[in-house]
Design a protein around this motif. Structure first.
Motif, mmCIF file in Angstrom:
data_model
loop_
_atom_site.group_PDB
_atom_site.id
_atom_site.type_symbol
_atom_site.label_atom_id
_atom_site.label_comp_id
_atom_site.label_asym_id
_atom_site.label_seq_id
_atom_site.Cartn_x
_atom_site.Cartn_y
_atom_site.Cartn_z
ATOM 1 N N LYS A 251 0.842 -1.186 0.000
ATOM 2 C CA LYS A 251 0.000 0.000 0.000
ATOM 3 C C LYS A 251 0.881 1.241 0.000
ATOM 4 C CE LYS A 251 -3.240 2.236 3.207
ATOM 5 N NZ LYS A 251 -4.095 2.050 4.391
ATOM 6 N N VAL A 253 1.945 4.390 1.353
ATOM 7 C CA VAL A 253 1.700 5.004 2.663
ATOM 8 C C VAL A 253 2.231 6.431 2.737
ATOM 9 C CG1 VAL A 253 1.584 2.856 3.947
ATOM 10 C CG2 VAL A 253 3.792 3.980 3.643
ATOM 11 N N LEU A 258 7.911 17.260 -4.354
ATOM 12 C CA LEU A 258 8.733 18.458 -4.354
ATOM 13 C C LEU A 258 8.795 18.917 -5.791
ATOM 14 C CD1 LEU A 258 11.701 16.703 -2.566
ATOM 15 C CD2 LEU A 258 10.126 18.250 -1.423
ATOM 16 N N ALA A 264 8.867 17.164 -11.655
ATOM 17 C CA ALA A 264 8.061 16.731 -10.521
ATOM 18 C C ALA A 264 8.875 15.690 -9.760
ATOM 19 C CB ALA A 264 6.745 16.147 -11.006
ATOM 20 N N THR A 269 6.461 5.985 -0.865
ATOM 21 C CA THR A 269 6.784 4.903 0.058
ATOM 22 C C THR A 269 5.677 3.853 0.023
ATOM 23 O OG1 THR A 269 7.855 6.531 1.455
ATOM 24 C CG2 THR A 269 7.460 4.368 2.439
ATOM 25 N N GLU A 271 4.373 0.293 1.694
ATOM 26 C CA GLU A 271 4.502 -0.634 2.821
ATOM 27 C C GLU A 271 3.943 -1.977 2.360
ATOM 28 O OE1 GLU A 271 3.906 1.137 7.012
ATOM 29 O OE2 GLU A 271 2.133 -0.083 6.598
ATOM 30 N N ASN A 287 9.850 12.865 -12.432
ATOM 31 C CA ASN A 287 8.981 12.568 -13.575
ATOM 32 C C ASN A 287 8.840 11.057 -13.773
ATOM 33 O OD1 ASN A 287 8.841 15.281 -13.921
ATOM 34 N ND2 ASN A 287 9.982 15.350 -15.799
ATOM 35 N N GLU A 288 9.954 10.333 -13.840
ATOM 36 C CA GLU A 288 9.926 8.880 -13.897
ATOM 37 C C GLU A 288 10.362 8.303 -12.543
ATOM 38 O OE1 GLU A 288 11.301 10.572 -16.699
ATOM 39 O OE2 GLU A 288 9.487 10.180 -17.843
ATOM 40 N N GLU A 320 1.935 11.292 -11.678
ATOM 41 C CA GLU A 320 0.966 12.276 -11.181
ATOM 42 C C GLU A 320 -0.233 11.623 -10.520
ATOM 43 O OE1 GLU A 320 0.679 12.979 -15.354
ATOM 44 O OE2 GLU A 320 2.557 12.171 -14.634
ATOM 45 N N ARG A 321 -0.477 10.349 -10.825
ATOM 46 C CA ARG A 321 -1.686 9.717 -10.310
ATOM 47 C C ARG A 321 -1.441 8.849 -9.083
ATOM 48 N NH1 ARG A 321 -5.723 10.425 -14.501
ATOM 49 N NH2 ARG A 321 -7.096 8.915 -13.559
ATOM 50 N N ARG A 323 -1.351 8.046 -5.394
ATOM 51 C CA ARG A 323 -2.010 8.638 -4.239
ATOM 52 C C ARG A 323 -1.860 7.732 -3.029
ATOM 53 N NH1 ARG A 323 -2.175 12.126 -7.184
ATOM 54 N NH2 ARG A 323 -3.768 13.671 -7.686
ATOM 55 N N TYR A 324 -1.921 8.358 -1.854
ATOM 56 C CA TYR A 324 -1.918 7.601 -0.626
ATOM 57 C C TYR A 324 -2.997 6.518 -0.667
ATOM 58 C CZ TYR A 324 -2.402 6.194 4.126
ATOM 59 O OH TYR A 324 -2.471 5.417 5.246
ATOM 60 N N GLY A 325 -2.682 5.359 -0.153
ATOM 61 C CA GLY A 325 -3.699 4.323 0.012
ATOM 62 C C GLY A 325 -3.851 3.382 -1.162
ATOM 63 N N ARG A 327 -3.369 0.386 -3.636
ATOM 64 C CA ARG A 327 -2.776 -0.937 -3.517
ATOM 65 C C ARG A 327 -1.977 -1.172 -4.786
ATOM 66 N NH1 ARG A 327 -5.199 -3.382 0.890
ATOM 67 N NH2 ARG A 327 -5.999 -1.634 2.069
ATOM 68 N N PHE B 292 -9.573 11.739 -8.812
ATOM 69 C CA PHE B 292 -9.711 11.895 -10.262
ATOM 70 C C PHE B 292 -11.175 12.026 -10.642
ATOM 71 C CE2 PHE B 292 -6.055 9.232 -9.280
ATOM 72 C CZ PHE B 292 -5.071 10.129 -9.649
ATOM 73 N N ARG B 388 -8.138 0.820 3.296
ATOM 74 C CA ARG B 388 -7.980 1.511 2.013
ATOM 75 C C ARG B 388 -8.289 2.999 2.122
ATOM 76 N NH1 ARG B 388 -8.276 -1.591 -2.865
ATOM 77 N NH2 ARG B 388 -8.028 -3.771 -2.310
#
Lengths: 367, 506
Positions: A251, A253, A258, A264, A269, A271, A287-288, A320-321, A323-325, A327, B292, B388
């Motif tokens: 996941k 986390v 920056l 970008a 991270t 977990e 970026n990559e 860019e896509r 996000r936290y959480g 899977r 999104f 989640r």
């Protein structure tokens, strides 16, 4: 010598054209090779689908199928992904680039090739091929995505970027004669600004005979095979086809973003969960996805490929896509041998991006 | 004095309504079946809660699925002509590309990409007025015009210029939807939002007429509002202009309501129904939004909807012979078909009763069997959904709402506490009743021109929208600022969204 795709037998199952039945799978394969960058595939895919629907499928050929002196044009888009979702191709860019090259070389363009197979840049040019009735060369100049234009195998092989051709969506066409790959990158970035953030470009024009020694072969077939395997078998399919390793499944986390120098940057991270419980893998991003490490130890590093995919569907998640959480499974794939040479590592190894070396091959991580 | 508030939530099964007092206390509540024409259920629900207070109502807020159903069922949609201001850029993907054929057949009134557009750096490519007039001459007879231009969020000047031309050529009666008023960044998604908005003018206008008439029927004096995707309210005037923003009120209302019932500003909210369970998040008092844009009826838009994980698990979930969980459910037939009610279907509610979690029906009908493994695997699914949705590693408070929430245990992994507020089954109507009025704005910010000044521009844009929607200007607050830096831009740029909200103007 041919690496990866040719040896793993991908070639045998090659569909020799890109059409409406397989273009989406191909695009998803390009996203996996995009290592988080290379631009989103969604709009390039729509552009390619519209062009194929209108003008017909695109033949995928090996450079050997062309006459030795046939003109091959590596092409791609330059600019900011966010601009590309507000203004995108007129559809005429491929024609403008080819006509500019033909005016200079006084002979027809025989085929187009992706400068960068990874992400949207591997997909957009399929529309140009369709509209121009030109075949697509089964090779590219990166085998993945990189942030700068000089990070390409043509640069390693000593092919000049000049003359380079640019066209924007308003019909402006520019020809430049940069003295080397670094100047080419510098000049192109300025043209991007003048044209409002995105521009189509062709550079490192080559004879067909030069293509095998200056590019990474069979990457179009590889992207298609990855896309097919992804649809069929999810993450496992991708790993089998790309010769990849599962670095961790877990996941997201933390996502630390920056911005510096127009890139970008950040750290993602992950977990571990399930069999990877108790493991924590962090990925350095510019970026990559560039370096994956665990407990301070590098487990995968540019120019090897690191892609974060949805743990369920296997679809690549662009930088860019993230996000936290989410899977995710982080996969590592060995880069083409040419990137592992001293010159290749100088151009696209960890030090080039400001990280400490030395580069560690993914095979050495023992995962 | 007008200090009472009514909230109404039209769901797929029930239409819920509540009457709240000046301090937010619940004075009356009702649940009635949602009717074929939902306005009948709304009228009935209003009658059931208003009592003798018709003259004491300050606001009546309605969350309705009319617009969403019209899109999903492709019914009662208006025919829309599309004018994209971007040419020659973007001609490689035409309007309606990627739109399902049946939706297109219902909506497409012709589309044109004309010369124009704005650049990221603010340059404007002029419209060819003669070209636009020529296109509009072909648009007579459509129900609405959707206009979307490149970077119109940076500078809406050209969309406004085109709108003025529409009025001039086609008259002031025709509905005009402008991309910058309905959508965020992403030209195709914004264009789709404008198209859907233009096609919904008729049906949502009809709902508003009926809603206002229902208030008159009961002699209710309060100001009517509609709830929108983010759980806030907008005036009926704005809802007539921006009907597409009414599509996602339901999930938001439950989450807001859970916050009101518990006094929590940050928590996870688990809404358990008969068939499914939605886990959403309350962040700073508002539903957390999806990162999104969402697909609506097969069309990609850039609307942010509440960020929700849905699992096929509810009070009516049918347990298979080998203990497998659903996904089928007896749904609203639970009171006839579940074993505790004398039926012959084993449901998750039966298992919960056997384990002592819930009390309903006749326990003796279960024959002493326990299904602890079934419940354990259901709990695992809910715990996974909690994990989640969590924003950090620590445990978080979790609020249980919805009629089926009795099936859940007293503790769940990841939850620091499980709250089961009273009136949890009308949390959605309560959420509608207490809604704030908000405005949202999204721009690409040129950091070279000063970040603070740029944020202020976006903030005042959002504030202007909140005032249009009916917020009290004296009590506006900035709810949220989201900023994402953009790659490959020089000077550096970022994508900025600001949300402001305040109570409805009394």
């Amino acid at each position: 010598m041919r690496v990866c795709a040719g040896e793993t037998g991908v070639r045998k199952s090659l569909t020799v054209q890109l059409d409406l039945s397989n273009i989406a799978r191909y695009a998803h394969g390009c996203a996996v090779l995009g290592t988080g960058g290379g631009g989103d595939i969604r709009i390039p895919l729509m552009i390619a689908q519209a062009a194929i629907a209108e003008c017909g499928p695109v033949a995928v050929i090996r450079p050997e199928e062309l006459a030795d002196d046939a003109l091959v044009l590596p092409v791609g888009g330059w600019g900011a992904p966010t601009v590309c979702i507000e203004k995108f191709d007129s559809g005429d860019e491929g024609r403008l680039l080819c006509e500019a090259a033909e005016r200079w070389f006084k002979r027809p363009v025989a085929a187009l090739m992706a400068s960068e197979i990874g992400g949207g840049n591997g997909v957009q040019l399929v529309s140009w091929c369709a509209r121009m009735g030109l075949p697509l060369i089964d090779a590219d100049g990166m085998g993945r995505a990189f942030p700068e234009g000089d990070m390409c195998t043509m640069h390693i092989a000593g092919v000049s970027p000049a003359p380079a051709f640019f066209a924007d969506e308003r019909g402006n066409v520019m020809t430049t004669h940069p003295i080397d790959a670094l100047w080419h990158e510098r000049i192109a970035r300025h043209l991007v600004l003048v044209s409002g953030g995105v521009i189509a470009g062709a550079d490192h024009p080559m004879d067909a005979a030069t293509v095998p020694e200056a590019t990474i072969p069979d990457t179009v077939s590889l992207a298609l095979a990855i896309g097919e395997a992804l649809e069929r078998d999810g993450v496992d399919g991708v790993l089998a086809v790309a010769g990849g390793r599962r670095l961790v499944t877990g996941k997201v986390v933390d996502v630390e973003r920056l911005t510096s120098g127009g890139f970008a940057r950040g750290v993602v991270t992950v977990e571990g969960t399930g069999v990877d419980a108790e493991r924590v893998v962090s990925i350095q991003v510019q970026n990559e996805n560039l370096i994956a490490s665990e407990s301070g130890r590098t487990i995968a590093c540019t120019p090897d490929l690191i892609t974060i995919v949805d743990a369920g569907t296997g679809e690549a998640i662009s930088t860019e896509r993230i996000r936290y959480g989410q899977r995710v499974t982080v996969i590592g794939m060995p880069c083409a041998d040419v990137w592992r040479t001293p010159r290749g590592l100088e151009i696209a190894g960890p030090e080039r991006f400001g990280y400490d070396g030395p580069w560690v091959p993914i095979e050495a991580a023992g995962l | 004095m007008s200090t009472l508030r009514i909230g109404i939530d039209v769901g797929g099964t029930n239409t819920d309504a509540v009457l709240l007092g000046a301090a937010g206390e619940l004075l009356a509540r009702t649940k009635t079946p949602t009717t074929e024409d939902p306005i009948d259920g709304i009228t009935k629900a209003l009658g059931a809660v208003v009592g003798t207070h018709a003259n004491d109502i300050s606001t009546v807020s309605l969350g309705t699925t009319h617009a969403l159903n019209a899109i999903l069922r492709r019914r009662e949609l208006g025919r829309v002509a599309v004018l994209r201001l971007a040419g020659p850029a973007t001609q490689s993907v035409q309007p309606f590309a990627g739109c399902p054929e049946d939706l297109r057949a219902a909506v497409d009134g012709g589309s044109w990409i004309v010369r124009g557009g704005v650049e990221i750096d603010g340059r404007v490519h002029p419209l060819d007025v003669a070209e636009v007039r020529g296109v509009l001459a072909q648009c007579a007879g459509v129900d609405g015009i959707a206009i979307a231009g490149s970077f119109s969020l940076q500078d809406p000047v050209q969309e406004l210029e085109a709108a003025a031309l529409v009025r001039e050529v086609l008259g002031s009666e025709i509905s005009v939807s402008l991309g910058h008023q309905v959508g965020g960044i992403g030209l195709l998604e914004r264009e789709n939002a404008a198209i859907l908005n233009a096609s919904l003018g008729g049906i949502v206008g009809g709902v508003i007429d009926a809603f206002v008439a229902a208030l008159a029927t009961h002699g209710i004096v309060g100001t009517p509002y509609l709830t929108q995707n983010d759980g806030t309210l907008m005036s009926v005037e704005q809802a007539r202009a921006l009907p597409v923003l009414t599509i996602g009120g339901g999930a938001s209302n439950s989450i807001r309501g859970a916050g009101v019932l518990t006094g929590l500003a940050d928590a996870l909210v688990i809404d358990v129904g008969g068939t499914s369970t939605d886990v959403g998040a309350l962040a700073q008092g508002f539903p957390r939004e999806s990162a999104f844009g969402v697909e609506l009826g097969g069309v990609q838009t850039n609307f942010r909807m509440p960020d929700v994980v849905s699992i096929a698990l509810g009070g009516g979930t049918i347990i298979g012979t080998a203990g497998e969980l659903g996904p089928e459910s007896v749904g609203y037939r639970l009171p006839e078909q579940a074993r505790v009610f004398g039926g012959d279907v084993l449901t998750l509610s039966d298992c919960a009763v056997a384990a002592g979690r819930a009390a309903m029906g006749d326990t003796s009908l279960l024959g002493g069997a326990t299904w602890s493994e079934v419940l354990a695997s259901a709990d695992l699914l809910v715990a996974d959904a909690i994990d989640r949705m969590k924003l950090s590693r620590g445990d978080v408070p979790v609020v249980l709402v919805g009629g089926g929430s009795a099936i859940l245990p007293a503790t769940l992994p990841g939850a620091s506490e499980l709250l089961r507020p009273a009136d949890f089954d009308v949390a959605n109507a309560i959420g509608a009743a207490v809604g704030l009025v908000s405005g949202d704005a999204e721009h690409v910010l040129n950091l070279g021109r000063g970040r603070e000044a740029g944020i202020e521009v976006v903030r005042s844009d959002a504030a202007a929208r909140a005032l249009l929607a009916g917020a009290d200007p004296a009590l506006l607050e900035t709810i949220r600022i989201d900023e994402v830096s953009l790659a490959y831009t020089d000077p550096p740029m970022s994508r900025l969204r600001v949300k402001v909200a305040g109570p409805p103007l009394a």
